[in-house]
Write a protein that holds these residues in place. Structure first.
Motif, PDB file in Angstrom:
ATOM      1  N   GLY A 148      -2.118  -8.844 -30.570  1.00  0.00           N
ATOM      2  CA  GLY A 148      -0.755  -8.372 -30.328  1.00  0.00           C
ATOM      3  C   GLY A 148      -0.574  -7.502 -29.101  1.00  0.00           C
ATOM      4  N   ARG A 149      -1.644  -7.248 -28.341  1.00  0.00           N
ATOM      5  CA  ARG A 149      -1.575  -6.409 -27.137  1.00  0.00           C
ATOM      6  C   ARG A 149      -1.693  -7.302 -25.907  1.00  0.00           C
ATOM      7  N   ALA A 150      -0.732  -7.196 -24.980  1.00  0.00           N
ATOM      8  CA  ALA A 150      -0.724  -8.020 -23.767  1.00  0.00           C
ATOM      9  C   ALA A 150      -1.920  -7.655 -22.886  1.00  0.00           C
ATOM     10  N   ILE A 151      -2.702  -8.687 -22.497  1.00  0.00           N
ATOM     11  CA  ILE A 151      -3.910  -8.442 -21.702  1.00  0.00           C
ATOM     12  C   ILE A 151      -3.960  -9.267 -20.420  1.00  0.00           C
ATOM     13  N   GLY A 152      -2.991 -10.156 -20.202  1.00  0.00           N
ATOM     14  CA  GLY A 152      -2.997 -10.953 -18.990  1.00  0.00           C
ATOM     15  C   GLY A 152      -1.809 -11.887 -18.934  1.00  0.00           C
ATOM     16  N   TYR A 153      -1.657 -12.521 -17.777  1.00  0.00           N
ATOM     17  CA  TYR A 153      -0.537 -13.455 -17.618  1.00  0.00           C
ATOM     18  C   TYR A 153      -0.788 -14.422 -16.481  1.00  0.00           C
ATOM     19  N   VAL A 154      -0.024 -15.495 -16.522  1.00  0.00           N
ATOM     20  CA  VAL A 154       0.078 -16.421 -15.403  1.00  0.00           C
ATOM     21  C   VAL A 154       1.567 -16.712 -15.237  1.00  0.00           C
TER      22      VAL A 154
ATOM     23  N   ASP B 223     -14.166 -12.600 -20.369  1.00  0.00           N
ATOM     24  CA  ASP B 223     -14.063 -13.131 -21.727  1.00  0.00           C
ATOM     25  C   ASP B 223     -13.261 -14.431 -21.746  1.00  0.00           C
ATOM     26  N   ARG B 224     -13.146 -15.089 -20.586  1.00  0.00           N
ATOM     27  CA  ARG B 224     -12.490 -16.391 -20.427  1.00  0.00           C
ATOM     28  C   ARG B 224     -10.977 -16.364 -20.640  1.00  0.00           C
ATOM     29  N   VAL B 225     -10.372 -15.176 -20.536  1.00  0.00           N
ATOM     30  CA  VAL B 225      -8.917 -15.077 -20.683  1.00  0.00           C
ATOM     31  C   VAL B 225      -8.233 -15.815 -19.532  1.00  0.00           C
ATOM     32  N   GLY B 226      -8.714 -15.616 -18.306  1.00  0.00           N
ATOM     33  CA  GLY B 226      -8.139 -16.312 -17.151  1.00  0.00           C
ATOM     34  C   GLY B 226      -8.245 -17.815 -17.297  1.00  0.00           C
ATOM     35  N   GLU B 227      -9.374 -18.273 -17.795  1.00  0.00           N
ATOM     36  CA  GLU B 227      -9.556 -19.706 -18.006  1.00  0.00           C
ATOM     37  C   GLU B 227      -8.574 -20.220 -19.061  1.00  0.00           C
ATOM     38  N   ARG B 228      -8.369 -19.462 -20.118  1.00  0.00           N
ATOM     39  CA  ARG B 228      -7.402 -19.870 -21.154  1.00  0.00           C
ATOM     40  C   ARG B 228      -5.998 -19.958 -20.569  1.00  0.00           C
ATOM     41  N   LEU B 229      -5.650 -18.991 -19.709  1.00  0.00           N
ATOM     42  CA  LEU B 229      -4.325 -19.021 -19.082  1.00  0.00           C
ATOM     43  C   LEU B 229      -4.188 -20.225 -18.162  1.00  0.00           C
TER      44      LEU B 229
ATOM     45  N   MET C  80      -8.617 -11.741 -31.686  1.00  0.00           N
ATOM     46  CA  MET C  80      -8.268 -13.112 -31.362  1.00  0.00           C
ATOM     47  C   MET C  80      -7.267 -13.125 -30.199  1.00  0.00           C
ATOM     48  N   ILE C  81      -7.458 -14.057 -29.293  1.00  0.00           N
ATOM     49  CA  ILE C  81      -6.584 -14.182 -28.125  1.00  0.00           C
ATOM     50  C   ILE C  81      -5.593 -15.310 -28.365  1.00  0.00           C
ATOM     51  N   SER C  82      -4.326 -15.032 -28.075  1.00  0.00           N
ATOM     52  CA  SER C  82      -3.283 -16.052 -28.146  1.00  0.00           C
ATOM     53  C   SER C  82      -2.520 -16.054 -26.828  1.00  0.00           C
ATOM     54  N   VAL C  83      -1.916 -17.175 -26.510  1.00  0.00           N
ATOM     55  CA  VAL C  83      -1.122 -17.328 -25.295  1.00  0.00           C
ATOM     56  C   VAL C  83       0.242 -17.856 -25.701  1.00  0.00           C
ATOM     57  N   HIS C  84       1.303 -17.229 -25.184  1.00  0.00           N
ATOM     58  CA  HIS C  84       2.646 -17.701 -25.504  1.00  0.00           C
ATOM     59  C   HIS C  84       3.549 -17.580 -24.281  1.00  0.00           C
ATOM     60  N   ARG C  85       4.595 -18.377 -24.295  1.00  0.00           N
ATOM     61  CA  ARG C  85       5.580 -18.374 -23.208  1.00  0.00           C
ATOM     62  C   ARG C  85       6.451 -17.133 -23.319  1.00  0.00           C
ATOM     63  N   ALA C  86       6.630 -16.433 -22.214  1.00  0.00           N
ATOM     64  CA  ALA C  86       7.478 -15.242 -22.195  1.00  0.00           C
ATOM     65  C   ALA C  86       8.937 -15.646 -22.244  1.00  0.00           C
ATOM     66  N   THR C  87       9.734 -14.819 -22.888  1.00  0.00           N
ATOM     67  CA  THR C  87      11.181 -14.986 -22.948  1.00  0.00           C
ATOM     68  C   THR C  87      11.813 -13.769 -22.279  1.00  0.00           C
ATOM     69  N   PRO C  88      13.106 -13.799 -22.051  1.00  0.00           N
ATOM     70  CA  PRO C  88      13.756 -12.616 -21.478  1.00  0.00           C
ATOM     71  C   PRO C  88      13.496 -11.331 -22.282  1.00  0.00           C
ATOM     72  N   ASP C  89      13.285 -11.453 -23.578  1.00  0.00           N
ATOM     73  CA  ASP C  89      12.995 -10.280 -24.404  1.00  0.00           C
ATOM     74  C   ASP C  89      11.642  -9.650 -24.081  1.00  0.00           C
TER      75      ASP C  89
ATOM     76  N   LEU D 219       1.946 -21.670  -8.712  1.00  0.00           N
ATOM     77  CA  LEU D 219       1.417 -20.525  -9.437  1.00  0.00           C
ATOM     78  C   LEU D 219       1.672 -19.282  -8.594  1.00  0.00           C
ATOM     79  N   ASP D 220       2.343 -18.311  -9.166  1.00  0.00           N
ATOM     80  CA  ASP D 220       2.659 -17.078  -8.446  1.00  0.00           C
ATOM     81  C   ASP D 220       1.550 -16.049  -8.646  1.00  0.00           C
ATOM     82  N   ASP D 221       1.221 -15.741  -9.900  1.00  0.00           N
ATOM     83  CA  ASP D 221       0.184 -14.744 -10.195  1.00  0.00           C
ATOM     84  C   ASP D 221      -0.645 -15.179 -11.390  1.00  0.00           C
ATOM     85  N   LEU D 222      -1.914 -14.810 -11.343  1.00  0.00           N
ATOM     86  CA  LEU D 222      -2.812 -14.884 -12.485  1.00  0.00           C
ATOM     87  C   LEU D 222      -3.473 -13.528 -12.565  1.00  0.00           C
ATOM     88  N   TYR D 223      -3.363 -12.870 -13.716  1.00  0.00           N
ATOM     89  CA  TYR D 223      -3.908 -11.527 -13.864  1.00  0.00           C
ATOM     90  C   TYR D 223      -4.472 -11.344 -15.258  1.00  0.00           C
ATOM     91  N   VAL D 224      -5.643 -10.715 -15.314  1.00  0.00           N
ATOM     92  CA  VAL D 224      -6.260 -10.312 -16.570  1.00  0.00           C
ATOM     93  C   VAL D 224      -6.632  -8.849 -16.425  1.00  0.00           C
TER      94      VAL D 224
END
Length: 143
Positions: free
Chosen positions: A57-63, A92-98, A1-10, A80-85
C-alpha cells in the motif's frame, strides 16, 4: 507484496510525491514546478499514462508516458517520460515490473524514451531488459 496499478486523477498527490523523489534523486528539485492540482488535470487526459508500483500500500515507484504518433512511420507509440524506483526499493526488480506493465499497455506498440548519458545505471538496466539504446542529442528551445 508489490502491486502495480494505473494512476487516476485521485492519485495526484501520490504522483507528485513520487515525482519529487525523482527530482531530488537527480538533484533537480527546483525543476519540478507542477502542482498536484495540475497533475490531477493531466491524469484525466486520455493520452497521459501513469503506473504506480506499491509495496503493502506504499508507493515505491512509477512509470509515466504519453501516447504519440510518429510522422515517419504513421504508427502510434508510447513516449516513456519517467521511470523511477525509490532508493530503498532498487534491486528488487520493481523497475522491471514497471517496464513489463507498460509493455502490456503498449500492446505491441513501440516504447521510446531518452536517458541521460551520465545515467549509466539506467542504461545498464535498459540493456538488461533487452532495450536498444541509440545515441542522440536532444534539443530544447523556448523562444
Amino acid at each position: 507484496m508489490i502491486s502495480v496499478h494505473r494512476a487516476t486523477p485521485d492519485d495526484a498527490t501520490t504522483v507528485h510525491g513520487l515525482m519529487r523523489g525523482l527530482a531530488d534523486h537527480q538533484h533537480q528539485g527546483s525543476a519540478l514546478t507542477v502542482t498536484p492540482g495540475k497533475l490531477k488535470e493531466l491524469l484525466s487526459q486520455a493520452e497521459v499514462g501513469y503506473l504506480i508500483a506499491e509495496r503493502d500500500g506504499r508507493a515505491i515507484g512509477y512509470v509515466s508516458w504519453l501516447e504519440r504518433t510518429s510522422f515517419w512511420s504513421g504508427e502510434d507509440y508510447l513516449h516513456l517520460d519517467d521511470l523511477y524506483v525509490a532508493a530503498g526499493e532498487r534491486g528488487d526488480r520493481v523497475g522491471e515490473r514497471l517496464m513489463h506493465a507498460i509493455a502490456a499497455v503498449a500492446a505491441g506498440r513501440v516504447i521510446r524514451w531518452e536517458v541521460a548519458e551520465a545515467n549509466v545505471g539506467a542504461q545498464r538496466f535498459y540493456e538488461r531488459i533487452g532495450a536498444t539504446l541509440i545515441t542522440k542529442k536532444i534539443g530544447r528551445w523556448r523562444p
